[in-house]
Design a protein around this motif. Structure first.
Motif, mmCIF file in Angstrom:
data_model
loop_
_atom_site.group_PDB
_atom_site.id
_atom_site.type_symbol
_atom_site.label_atom_id
_atom_site.label_comp_id
_atom_site.label_asym_id
_atom_site.label_seq_id
_atom_site.Cartn_x
_atom_site.Cartn_y
_atom_site.Cartn_z
ATOM 1 N N GLU A 1 9.365 5.018 -2.755
ATOM 2 C CA GLU A 1 8.743 6.026 -2.051
ATOM 3 C C GLU A 1 7.038 5.551 -1.616
ATOM 4 O OE1 GLU A 1 9.083 10.225 -3.579
ATOM 5 O OE2 GLU A 1 10.800 9.350 -4.666
ATOM 6 N N GLN A 2 6.685 4.814 -2.662
ATOM 7 C CA GLN A 2 5.443 4.598 -2.570
ATOM 8 C C GLN A 2 5.179 3.115 -3.221
ATOM 9 O OE1 GLN A 2 2.102 7.310 -2.422
ATOM 10 N NE2 GLN A 2 1.735 6.903 -4.552
ATOM 11 N N ILE B 1 -3.293 2.692 -3.045
ATOM 12 C CA ILE B 1 -2.153 2.644 -2.565
ATOM 13 C C ILE B 1 -1.817 1.768 -1.327
ATOM 14 C CG2 ILE B 1 -0.417 4.545 -1.386
ATOM 15 C CD1 ILE B 1 -1.179 4.870 -4.403
ATOM 16 N N ASP C 1 -2.305 8.932 -1.120
ATOM 17 C CA ASP C 1 -1.387 9.262 -2.207
ATOM 18 C C ASP C 1 -0.322 10.273 -1.790
ATOM 19 O OD1 ASP C 1 -0.180 9.404 -4.540
ATOM 20 O OD2 ASP C 1 -1.376 8.792 -5.741
ATOM 21 N N SER C 2 0.971 9.703 -1.702
ATOM 22 C CA SER C 2 1.695 11.039 -1.074
ATOM 23 C C SER C 2 2.480 11.460 -2.279
ATOM 24 C CB SER C 2 2.984 10.286 -0.223
ATOM 25 O OG SER C 2 3.647 9.283 -0.785
ATOM 26 N N ASN D 1 2.457 4.512 1.525
ATOM 27 C CA ASN D 1 2.757 5.547 1.012
ATOM 28 C C ASN D 1 4.137 6.362 1.640
ATOM 29 O OD1 ASN D 1 2.031 6.462 3.515
ATOM 30 N ND2 ASN D 1 0.584 7.993 2.733
ATOM 31 N N SER D 2 4.979 5.320 2.244
ATOM 32 C CA SER D 2 5.937 5.737 2.942
ATOM 33 C C SER D 2 6.945 4.951 2.765
ATOM 34 C CB SER D 2 5.764 5.791 4.493
ATOM 35 O OG SER D 2 5.323 4.574 5.026
ATOM 36 N N ARG E 1 1.801 0.524 -5.010
ATOM 37 C CA ARG E 1 0.376 0.710 -5.365
ATOM 38 C C ARG E 1 -0.006 -0.694 -5.853
ATOM 39 N NH1 ARG E 1 -2.771 4.583 -7.458
ATOM 40 N NH2 ARG E 1 -1.051 6.051 -7.809
#
Length: 305
Positions: A177-178, A201, A23-24, A204-205, A180
């Motif tokens: 950004e992410q 997730i 999780d970023s 995460n990028s 889920r």
């Protein structure tokens, strides 16, 4: 034997059950000062956003008492977040969002009468005013990412084998950004049923535009289903419970179930895909996270018979 309800959260950093990226967007809660974890989610095609929040002091989650409350504001509405369980420190609500571009703001506020609106006694009775607590005044700000709409699978698609893939596809967005995926399963066996959720997730990028999971990875065939809790994942499951209008999580003590003795007749699977971006923690907030998301939910069926 009736119905068994389980809310299962994958421990993103610690559990061997975890699948997907780390999780970023979630930073650690600070061991000193005030930390906030807030989440705002707007489902596709809806003008009703789910909001969830927890507030921490010196690393410990705090239940708001007296007249202290968490409020969320949109450009057209405001709401007081209510505890999903007495003194749990986890708060959830919903509010109208007519202009998603305007975003949301969260604030810990002092509102003695508003804090008592859901109590059994009249708000003008038994009103003790202790004054604002030390958490009052802290804020967070969110702006929603672009809406997300699933292209596949179609609603109520039926899968008959654990080897089949559930292939999710959607139009990718460069500002993401992410990503889920949260899956809620309700499986039936005769007069028994079991319900549980996991949150994963999947990137995460950025935004890959597609993701696949086999039925077998979502629904075990044998073995013991166990619970792994991670405080950093709690708000995402609370948000999904709000979408599904089911606040089982946090209210029912989770238990384990053996799938060796649970012969599945069929399962309903609700898959919610989240597009997430980070928000802004207000002045003086020393840790935690603010996350804004848009989502789309699809329901599919596993029928092995």
């Amino acid at each position: 034997m009736g119905r068994i309800f389980i809310w299962l959260m994958v421990a993103f950093n610690l559990s061997a059950c975890f699948q997907g990226e780390s999780d970023s967007l979630r930073n650690g809660v600070s061991s000193s000062g005030v930390s906030m974890e807030v989440w705002g989610n707007l489902p596709y095609g809806s003008s009703e956003a789910q909001v969830a929040a927890s507030v921490y002091l010196d690393g410990s989650k705090k239940a708001l008492v007296g007249g202290d409350v968490v409020k969320a504001y949109s450009e057209s509405d405001e709401t007081i977040l209510r505890s999903i369980e007495n003194l749990s420190g986890d708060y959830v609500s919903s509010l109208t969002v007519l202009n998603p571009m305007a975003g949301l703001e969260f604030e810990v506020d002092f509102d003695p009468e508003g804090a008592r609106e859901d109590r059994w006694y009249p708000v003008d009775e038994l009103l003790v005013d202790p004054g604002p607590g030390e958490l009052v005044g802290y804020t967070s700000q969110l702006n929603f990412p672009a809406p997300i709409l699933l292209n596949t699978p179609a609603q109520n698609t039926v899968y008959t084998s654990r080897s089949q893939d559930i292939s999710l596809s959607w139009d990718a967005n460069i500002s993401t950004e992410q990503m889920r995926m949260t899956a809620v399963r309700e499986c039936h066996s005769g007069d028994r049923s079991v319900r549980w959720a996991t949150s994963t997730i999947i990137d995460n990028s950025g935004d890959p535009g597609s993701y696949s999971r086999t039925i077998s990875s979502l629904i075990p065939d044998t073995g013991l289903l166990t619970v792994a809790l991670d405080a950093l994942a709690q708000l995402s499951v609370i948000v999904v419970s709000a979408i599904l209008e089911s606040y089982t999580f946090g209210l029912i003590h989770p238990e384990s179930i053996s799938f060796d003795s649970f012969v599945i007749d069929y399962c309903d699977i609700g898959i919610t895909l989240f597009r997430e971006i980070s928000g802004t923690l207000g002045p003086g907030v020393s840790g935690g996270n603010a996350i804004a998301s848009t989502s789309e939910t699809v329901h599919v069926i596993f029928d092995p018979n």
